[in-house]
Scaffold this active site. Structure first.
Site, mmCIF file in Angstrom:
data_model
loop_
_atom_site.group_PDB
_atom_site.id
_atom_site.type_symbol
_atom_site.label_atom_id
_atom_site.label_comp_id
_atom_site.label_asym_id
_atom_site.label_seq_id
_atom_site.Cartn_x
_atom_site.Cartn_y
_atom_site.Cartn_z
ATOM 1 N N TRP A 31 0.828 -1.198 0.000
ATOM 2 C CA TRP A 31 0.000 0.000 0.000
ATOM 3 C C TRP A 31 0.871 1.259 0.000
ATOM 4 O O TRP A 31 1.814 1.383 0.798
ATOM 5 C CB TRP A 31 -0.906 -0.004 1.229
ATOM 6 C CG TRP A 31 -1.656 1.275 1.436
ATOM 7 C CD1 TRP A 31 -2.710 1.741 0.709
ATOM 8 C CD2 TRP A 31 -1.394 2.262 2.438
ATOM 9 N NE1 TRP A 31 -3.131 2.953 1.197
ATOM 10 C CE2 TRP A 31 -2.331 3.302 2.256
ATOM 11 C CE3 TRP A 31 -0.460 2.375 3.472
ATOM 12 C CZ2 TRP A 31 -2.363 4.429 3.066
ATOM 13 C CZ3 TRP A 31 -0.483 3.495 4.276
ATOM 14 C CH2 TRP A 31 -1.430 4.500 4.076
ATOM 15 N N SER A 97 1.706 -6.930 1.448
ATOM 16 C CA SER A 97 0.666 -6.124 2.071
ATOM 17 C C SER A 97 -0.633 -6.142 1.260
ATOM 18 O O SER A 97 -1.207 -7.193 1.036
ATOM 19 C CB SER A 97 1.195 -4.702 2.282
ATOM 20 O OG SER A 97 0.356 -3.956 3.120
ATOM 21 N N ASP A 223 4.573 -7.862 13.350
ATOM 22 C CA ASP A 223 3.922 -7.019 12.357
ATOM 23 C C ASP A 223 2.752 -6.284 13.000
ATOM 24 O O ASP A 223 1.761 -6.896 13.375
ATOM 25 C CB ASP A 223 3.441 -7.877 11.177
ATOM 26 C CG ASP A 223 3.013 -7.059 9.974
ATOM 27 O OD1 ASP A 223 2.477 -5.953 10.156
ATOM 28 O OD2 ASP A 223 3.208 -7.539 8.842
#
Length: 274
Positions: A31, A97, A223
């Protein structure tokens, strides 16, 4: 130097890089990031017998900024345009992602004829991050809306800086952090918002079990952007026969923080020898 672009079906020019020869590996960016995020994978892997291709998503980097087409159907069709224009076959797709969703939607819309295997790197869009009645472990929509409307639209550079540290590790240099943020600041604000909306509201739970390709899911247990238990582990559980590799201590930006380990795993996977 001649600029390399591929024209999509709706007339958007996508910038791409094509390094090396051998089995093709197509890298899909996270992203708000562009193809440059993969520099530390593409260079070493292209020198070890792989053809490494990456392109800038519409509204990102050096690609056109049409102000439209940030839904996953269109983004998947953009991927199809790249694969078809370069006539790539037996491709290893590597997605970080939000691009986990692009890989899945590509297979749903275009089939697996050109694809040999899939590598999900810190997937954030799959299976379905939004909290709903049938997905109670997801994140409430108001959290995403607040980030988009109150933070990103008011001061995106500051939002990036405020959220940068958990994306990396304590050992990551300030210069590397700034470089990654500079790539994200290149992204069209329309793309920033609309891709975030698509990545947080699209449900891939039905599509994932239909995948019948060798699949590797790589995810860090630190994460913060895409928690392992919400995204990576569930993604691996839904894809028949997939393999999950958990990197201890790795954040969302593991493509720079754990590049040596990631490169070794991707090389072995693309060569089908590990």
């Amino acid at each position: 130097m001649e600029r390399q672009n591929i024209r999509t079906r709706d007339g958007v020019d996508l910038f791409y890089k094509d390094w090396g020869t051998g089995r093709p590996v197509v890298f899909l960016s996270g992203w708000a990031l562009c193809s440059d995020m993969w520099n530390y994978q593409m260079l070493p892997l292209s020198e070890q017998g792989l053809r490494c291709i990456a392109y800038d998503r519409r509204g990102h980097g050096r690609s056109g900024d049409p102000g439209r087409g940030y839904d996953y159907d269109t983004l998947a069709d953009d991927l199809a345009a790249v694969l078809e224009a370069l006539d790539l076959r037996e491709v290893t797709l590597v997605g970080h992602s939000m691009s986990s969703g692009e890989m899945v939607r590509y297979l749903s819309r275009h089939g697996a004829g050109r694809i040999a295997r899939l590598a999900f790197v810190a997937p954030a869009a799959t299976p379905f991050p939004l909290k709903t009645a049938d997905n109670p472990e997801g994140i409430d929509a108001s959290v995403f809306e607040y980030a988009r409307n109150q933070l990103m639209l008011r001061d995106f550079p500051k939002w990036l800086a405020d959220n940068a540290r958990p994306f990396f590790t304590a050992e990551t240099s300030l210069e590397m952090m700034e470089w990654i943020m500079s790539l994200m600041r290149q992204c069209s604000m329309k793309a920033v918002i609309e891709c975030n909306r698509s990545g947080t509201t699209t449900d891939f739970r039905v599509e994932l079990p239909r995948i019948r390709l060798p699949t590797l899911v790589i995810h860090g247990d630190k994460d913060v952007s895409a928690p392992l238990e919400l995204t990576g582990r569930k993604t691996a559980q839904l894809i028949p026969g997939s393999r999950l590799k958990v990197y201890e201590g790795a954040p969302h930006g593991l493509f720079v923080t754990h590049m040596n380990r990631l490169n070794a795993d991707l090389l072995a996977f693309a060569r089908n020898d590990g």
